[in-house]
Structures are given as structure tokens and as C-alpha cells.
Design an enzyme around this catalytic site. Structure first.
Site, PDB file in Angstrom:
ATOM      1  N   THR A  11       0.869  -1.178   0.000  1.00 30.57           N
ATOM      2  CA  THR A  11       0.000   0.000   0.000  1.00 30.57           C
ATOM      3  C   THR A  11       0.906   1.228   0.000  1.00 30.57           C
ATOM      4  OG1 THR A  11      -1.737  -1.124   1.227  1.00 30.57           O
ATOM      5  CG2 THR A  11      -1.727   1.286   1.304  1.00 30.57           C
ATOM      6  N   SER A 229       6.652  -0.774  11.325  1.00 30.08           N
ATOM      7  CA  SER A 229       5.584  -0.304  10.450  1.00 30.08           C
ATOM      8  C   SER A 229       5.720   1.195  10.247  1.00 30.08           C
ATOM      9  CB  SER A 229       4.211  -0.614  11.050  1.00 30.08           C
ATOM     10  OG  SER A 229       3.993   0.173  12.224  1.00 30.08           O
ATOM     11  N   LYS A 230       4.994   1.697   9.255  1.00 31.46           N
ATOM     12  CA  LYS A 230       4.979   3.133   9.015  1.00 31.46           C
ATOM     13  C   LYS A 230       4.353   3.856  10.198  1.00 31.46           C
ATOM     14  CE  LYS A 230       4.429   1.857   4.211  1.00 31.46           C
ATOM     15  NZ  LYS A 230       3.430   1.534   3.170  1.00 31.46           N
ATOM     16  N   GLN A 231       3.318   3.233  10.797  1.00 36.92           N
ATOM     17  CA  GLN A 231       2.654   3.845  11.944  1.00 36.92           C
ATOM     18  C   GLN A 231       3.601   4.000  13.128  1.00 36.92           C
ATOM     19  OE1 GLN A 231       1.458   1.332  10.155  1.00 36.92           O
ATOM     20  NE2 GLN A 231      -0.434   2.135   9.241  1.00 36.92           N
TER      21      GLN A 231
END
Length: 303
Positions: A11, A229-231
Site C-alpha cells: 500500500t 511499520s509506518k505507523q
């Protein structure tokens, strides 16, 4: 080439990080070792989460690490007609239903309780479409190539959203339709998606689609025990060759492939040639996550 068709499907919500590299590298090596195709799909069905330029960054990062895909990139945007046709088939079978409920209404429950299964509770409100987990294929079983026999009752996972209230398509439906459309035979991805597989198997069964083989990989954790993760602000993969070489070597080691130390600073192409020739899924330890200490090393990129 053989009939093997694998894929990497990020994504574009941001740049790839070390955890992304593990998934991309493993799927690439698995396909190349089998003499098959490795496809790239950009899952951009959620525009609000996809900042401009993120997809281009992902393409550059993959190329920097020598992970060259076969054929054109597949983009999910513009696939509405295929997704709508699938949803209509599910509706006609009584497997999909409209839902007016909001997450806030059932926040104290572990899963969505199916309040709208037999009729919309609040007519006039925006509607999502959900999959009836209590119908169709139950239980769902499959043989994961790393974690062995898996068995789930989808009812325990709840009725997943297929189309959101804002008219955007949800991941579960889109990924199943695109995997089938691209003839994907093997899915290699992180352990965090293992419990998504029961919904996807239900959809494949209802729509008469072929079931791919699945290989779920251990997750890489940061020093706080969280998945990279990006988060969680995992640093973006570098594109400079001097940083790519040792990081690629670390990724091979994280996948338990035991790359020789003499390859640590070798060009990406040389490391990948070795890795394709020696790729062995049986080497990978079946753990849900890698120890934080190993992830600390992996997440700290060379200056």
C-alpha cells in the site's frame, strides 16, 4: 518459466521499511527459485492514505535493492468494475449485506456482532457492505508453508467490511479479486495477515476462485516490541548503494538464509544471485516475531 506466479503488493501509504523489505525479498526469492514470475501490485484503493509520490518512492526502493518485477505494475485504482461485479455475486448469494453501524457503536465488543445481517438498523445512514462470516465455507483450513495446518471459524473473526461507507473498496475483497485476476499461485507475506486468510478463503470459495498457497513470515519487531511499520515510524529503506548492500545482507540473515559474511558488502545483484540459488523456506524458524534485539540491528541503517 514455471507456472509459479508470486507478487508483492504494498500500500503506498509511505516508503518501504525493513519489515517491507523482508516480505518483498522473501516473495521475490521464492518466485525466482521456483523459476516463476514475480509481479508488483500497488494497492492504492484508499487515496486518503496514499500521499503523492509514495508509490514512486516504493518503485525506486525496490529497484535499488535489485528486486526487479516481471511485466507492468498493476494498480488497484480503476478496478471498480471488477470489484463491483464480485460484490454483486456475493449479494446474489446472500453472502453480503448493507450495514449502517459505526465502530463507535460496537467499540466495547471484540468483533462486529452482525446487527444488520437481517436488515439495516438505521435506514438513511451511509452504508458499508459486509461479508456474512456465518455462511459459506466453515471452518476454513489450509496448510501454511511455514506455520503448518491452520484452522479458523470465520464467525469468531466477525463480518468483515467489503466496501466502505465512503464508497472505497476494502482490502479483503480487492486483494482476492486481483490475486485471481493475475493468476497468483503463491502468496508470501507477513504473519500479521495470517488471520485475514479465513475471510479471503471464504471469498475465494464463494466466487469460485483458485486458492493460492500461503507462506506467512515472522514479523520484525522494534526495540519496544512493536511490529516495524509506518505507523511506528520505522525508517524508510535507503536507495544509496553503500547503504543497500549491508541492509540486504541483514535481511537475508533475518530470513535465516545464513548468507556468507563475504557477501556483506557485495553488490545487490551478487547477493541476490547467491540467495536465489540457496533459498530454502525450511531454514526459516516458525516464529510469529523476531526478537527485538535482532530488529534493533536491522532497523539501524548505515550512515
Amino acid at each position: 518459466m514455471t507456472g509459479y506466479r508470486g507478487r508483492f503488493a504494498p500500500t503506498p501509504s509511505g516508503a518501504l521499511h525493513f519489515g517491507s523489505l523482508i516480505a518483498a525479498l522473501a516473495s521475490f526469492l521464492d518466485a525466482r527459485r521456483a523459476g516463476g514470475h514475480w509481479l508488483l501490485r500497488i494497492e492504492d484503493i484508499d487515496p486518503p492514505r496514499c500521499p503523492p509520490g509514495a508509490a514512486d518512492t516504493i518503485l525506486r526502493q525496490l529497484e535499488a535493492f535489485g528486486l526487479h518485477w516481471d511485466g507492468p505494475v498493476r494498480w488497484q485504482h480503476g478496478r471498480d468494475e471488477a470489484y463491483e461485479a464480485a460484490l454483486e455475486r456475493l449479494r446474489s448469494q446472500g453472502l453480503a449485506y448493507p450495514c449502517s453501524c459505526s465502530r463507535k457503536q460496537w467499540r466495547d465488543l471484540p468483533i462486529y456482532p452482525g446487527w444488520c445481517r437481517h436488515g439495516v438498523r438505521e435506514p438513511g445512514k451511509p452504508l458499508a457492505w459486509r461479508l456474512r462470516s456465518d455462511k459459506g465455507l466453515r471452518p476454513v483450513t489450509w496448510q501454511d508453508r511455514l506455520f503448518g495446518t491452520q484452522r479458523f471459524d470465520p464467525v469468531e473473526l466477525g463480518d468483515v467490511v467489503l466496501k466502505r461507507k465512503d464508497e472505497l473498496w476494502a482490502y479483503q475483497l480487492a486483494v482476492v479479486i486481483d490475486d485471481a485476476d493475475q493468476g497468483i499461485t503463491d502468496v508470501v507475506r507477513g504473519f500479521d495477515l495470517l488471520d485475514n486468510t479465513p475471510w479471503q478463503r471464504q471469498l475465494q470459495h464463494a466466487l469460485g476462485l483458485t486458492e493460492p498457497r500461503y507462506l506467512h513470515l515472522p514479523l520484525v519487531m522494534n526495540r519496544d516490541g512493536q511490529k516495524l511499520s509506518k505507523q511506528n515510524l520505522a525508517p524508510a529503506l535507503p536507495e544509496e548503494e553503500r547503504a543497500v548492500r549491508p541492509l540486504l545482507h541483514r535481511a537475508l540473515a533475518m530470513l535465516d538464509q545464513a548468507p556468507p559474511e563475504t557477501l556483506a558488502l557485495a553488490p545487490a545483484a551478487e547477493q541476490l544471485d547467491w540467495a536465489i540459488a540457496h533459498w530454502d523456506v525450511d531454514r526459516i524458524r516458525p516464529e510469529a516475531a523476531r526478537p527485538a534485539a535482532a530488529a534493533d540491528m536491522a532497523a539501524t541503517y548505515p550512515p
